[in-house]
Design an enzyme around this catalytic site. Structure first.
Site, PDB file in Angstrom:
ATOM      1  CB  SER A 298      42.463  54.365 -40.873  1.00 29.27           C
ATOM      2  OG  SER A 298      43.826  54.726 -40.864  1.00 29.27           O
TER       3      SER A 298
ATOM      4  CG  ASP B 275      41.368  61.777 -42.982  1.00 30.01           C
ATOM      5  OD1 ASP B 275      41.131  61.316 -41.843  1.00 30.01           O
ATOM      6  OD2 ASP B 275      40.690  61.486 -43.983  1.00 30.01           O
TER       7      ASP B 275
ATOM      8  CG  HIS C  89      43.065  59.452 -39.491  1.00 26.90           C
ATOM      9  ND1 HIS C  89      42.561  59.207 -40.748  1.00 26.90           N
ATOM     10  CD2 HIS C  89      43.622  58.280 -39.076  1.00 26.90           C
ATOM     11  CE1 HIS C  89      42.805  57.951 -41.075  1.00 26.90           C
ATOM     12  NE2 HIS C  89      43.443  57.367 -40.087  1.00 26.90           N
TER      13      HIS C  89
END
Length: 554
Positions: free
Chosen positions: A181, A301, A414
């Protein structure tokens, strides 16, 4: 001198663990990190230190400390003392607002515990803290408080590892940085910055790159002034001095800026400061020409963002009508026309009566592509195009999420990949099925082979299928899940949507986007002269705005 702890992890296998080693002095507020003065005697490095000051998960209070620049090291040992091991340095995510080097904790089981990677891959693992939120990324937009303090912290930790890791049995010439991320975008920033020349050999970005729409703050002064007003500071030439005097907890709390959609909340992020980042990220890939690079995304995601933007996504009993509204909100930097164009592009195959499931999945696809997948594909093209000795690899992680309340169509959300990379199916076996241990084994093998050799297929660990380089025929990528076989190698990931975002969407007037027009040529050549026959529907926006002859020409 530092003293850690050692414990057995198997027959004739041990793990030396050092926690809480300072890699810089306690940082000055809104200032670059400086070297640690050192210590007398032996430093006991047996406990994690506090994370850097940040908002709590509810953004209602502040946790952590300003004195936070510490790192943790896991060193695998066998019958003989380890020497010259590959080194893997992890950078955590959290939107540049949250996070810590140890990760989330449940019953003393820390998410970013490096033991499984170190033991199974025979590599040294390092994690560390860096400043986040207002104290890590507030920028006045000028030389007074240029920003990027969190990136400087990361650089300082990497440089410390390069200087000192040989004393722990590591090879300073073989350092791989990896992150997820905002940590993945940070990895990309670190290999693009000229400040790290000679420090990094390889890199892995999991769900984030420097080209992501949330990765660069284009209006730093605006956000700095908003924070200043919240804490009672002036917004003129005295702003920075006032912010440095103000209670750091108040400054941190003031960094909770509210926007919708949620992706626009990630306002406290890196800036083009002319120093650490001397220019736009897409112009700096020459600095990574000799760095081996893996970049990829999870297939859903964007689900976590879609859930916050449209909560009905996860409720099968509630319809999701707000797709056009969301499309326009996502496209705000390029105006309503761009938002409508995006809506038409993603709904072109709906037909007259799309199912509610189709609508919900479209929302997730739209956010996944815009926030993660398309910027990652663009980054892979740029790295591959500028590469000299550096190799480029692409992946798509799609092991279905284990969250029981999610819909049946759910893929990998995610951060779902983190539990497998850090081997949680092995550390907490009762929480997983054997198929999950397979996924963890595959990912650790690919990641640590790559750290050893620059090729995820070659190293001490066997892998289920050969992962080809991205730049080989058809821009290939590897699909990672529990059922991996030769069919897991695919090519041209969502190419039509990559074309839409990097060319059609980018043609609408608005904020600068990377000049990726050369991708058009690559994509069209791949689509019209493919390895094997395929069909390609021209983006609906192009059909509307261009004549057939113009389409044929393009």
């Amino acid at each position: 001198m530092v003293q850690g702890k050692s414990h057995s992890v198997g027959l004739f296998r041990y793990m030396d663990v050092f926690k809480g080693i300072p890699f810089a002095a306690p940082p000055g507020r809104l200032e670059k990190p400086v070297p640690h003065p050192g210590w007398d005697g032996v430093l006991k490095a047996t406990d994690y230190r506090m994370r850097c000051m940040q908002l709590n998960l509810l953004a209602t209070d502040v946790v952590g400390s300003e004195d936070c620049l510490y790192l943790n090291i896991w060193v695998p040992q066998g019958n003989t003392v380890s020497t010259n091991l590959p080194v893997m340095v992890f950078i955590y995510g959290g939107g540049f607002l949250l996070g810590g080097g140890q990760g989330a904790n449940f019953l003393d089981n820390y998410l970013y515990d490096g033991q499984e990677i170190a033991d199974r891959g025979n590599v040294i693992v390092v994690t560390f803290n860096y400043r986040v939120g207002s104290l890590g990324f507030l920028s006045s937009g000028n030389a007074e408080a240029p920003g990027n303090y969190g990136l400087w912290d990361q650089h300082t930790a990497i440089a410390w590892v390069h200087r000192n890791i040989r004393n722990f049995g590591g090879n300073p010439g073989n350092i791989t940085i990896f992150g997820e991320s905002a940590g993945a975008a940070s990895v990309n920033f670190q290999i693009l910055s000229p400040k790290n020349k000679g420090l990094i050999r390889r890199a892995i970005s999991q769900s984030g790159v420097a080209l992501c729409p949330w990765a660069v703050n284009r209006n730093p002064r605006q956000y700095a002034e908003e924070i200043a007003r919240k804490v009672g500071c002036p917004t003129d030439s005295g702003m920075v001095a006032c912010l440095r005097r103000t209670d750091p907890k108040a400054v941190t709390l003031a960094g909770n800026v509210k926007f919708n959609p949620i992706v626009h909340n990630l306002a406290l992020s890196p800036v083009i400061d002319g120093d650490f980042l001397p220019a736009e990220p897409d112009t700096l890939f020459g600095n990574a020409a000799d760095i081996d690079y893996i970049a990829g995304v999870n297939d859903m995601d964007g689900h976590i963002f879609a859930t916050l933007d449209i909560p009905s996504i996860n409720n099968a009993l509630v319809s999701t009508p707000e797709v056009k509204k969301l499309s326009i909100a996502l496209s705000e930097s390029r105006g309503t026309d761009a938002g409508i164009a995006t809506y038409e592009e993603y709904t072109a195959n709906w037909g007259s009566k799309p199912s509610d499931t189709d609508i919900k999945k479209t929302v997730v696809d739209m956010e996944t592509d815009y926030i993660f997948l398309v910027p990652t594909q663009a980054t892979l093209y740029l790295h591959s195009d500028h590469a000299k000795s550096g190799r480029t690899y692409s992946y798509l992680f799609n092991e279905p999420s284990r969250i029981p309340v999610f819909p049946l169509w759910m893929g990998a959300d995610h951060a779902d990949d983190l539990q497998y990379v850090f081997g949680k199916p092995f550390t907490t076996p009762l929480g997983y099925f054997p198929r999950h241990r397979d996924v963890a084994k595959y990912m650790i093998s690919y990641w640590t082979n790559f750290a050893q050799t620059g090729d995820p297929n070659k190293g001490e660990s066997s892998v289920p299928v050969t992962w080809p380089e991205f730049a080989s025929n058809g821009h290939q990528y590897l699909v990672i899940n529990n059922k991996m076989n030769r069919d897991s190698v695919k090519q041209m990931l969502r190419t039509r949507l990559v074309y839409y975002w990097t060319n059609v969407f980018a043609s609408f007037p608005g904020e600068r986007m990377p000049p990726l027009r050369h991708l058009t040529v690559k994509i069209i050549i791949e689509l019209h002269f493919p390895m094997r026959p395929r069909t390609f529907s021209v983006p609906s926006v192009l059909r509307r705005h261009k004549s057939e002859s113009e389409i044929a020409f393009h």
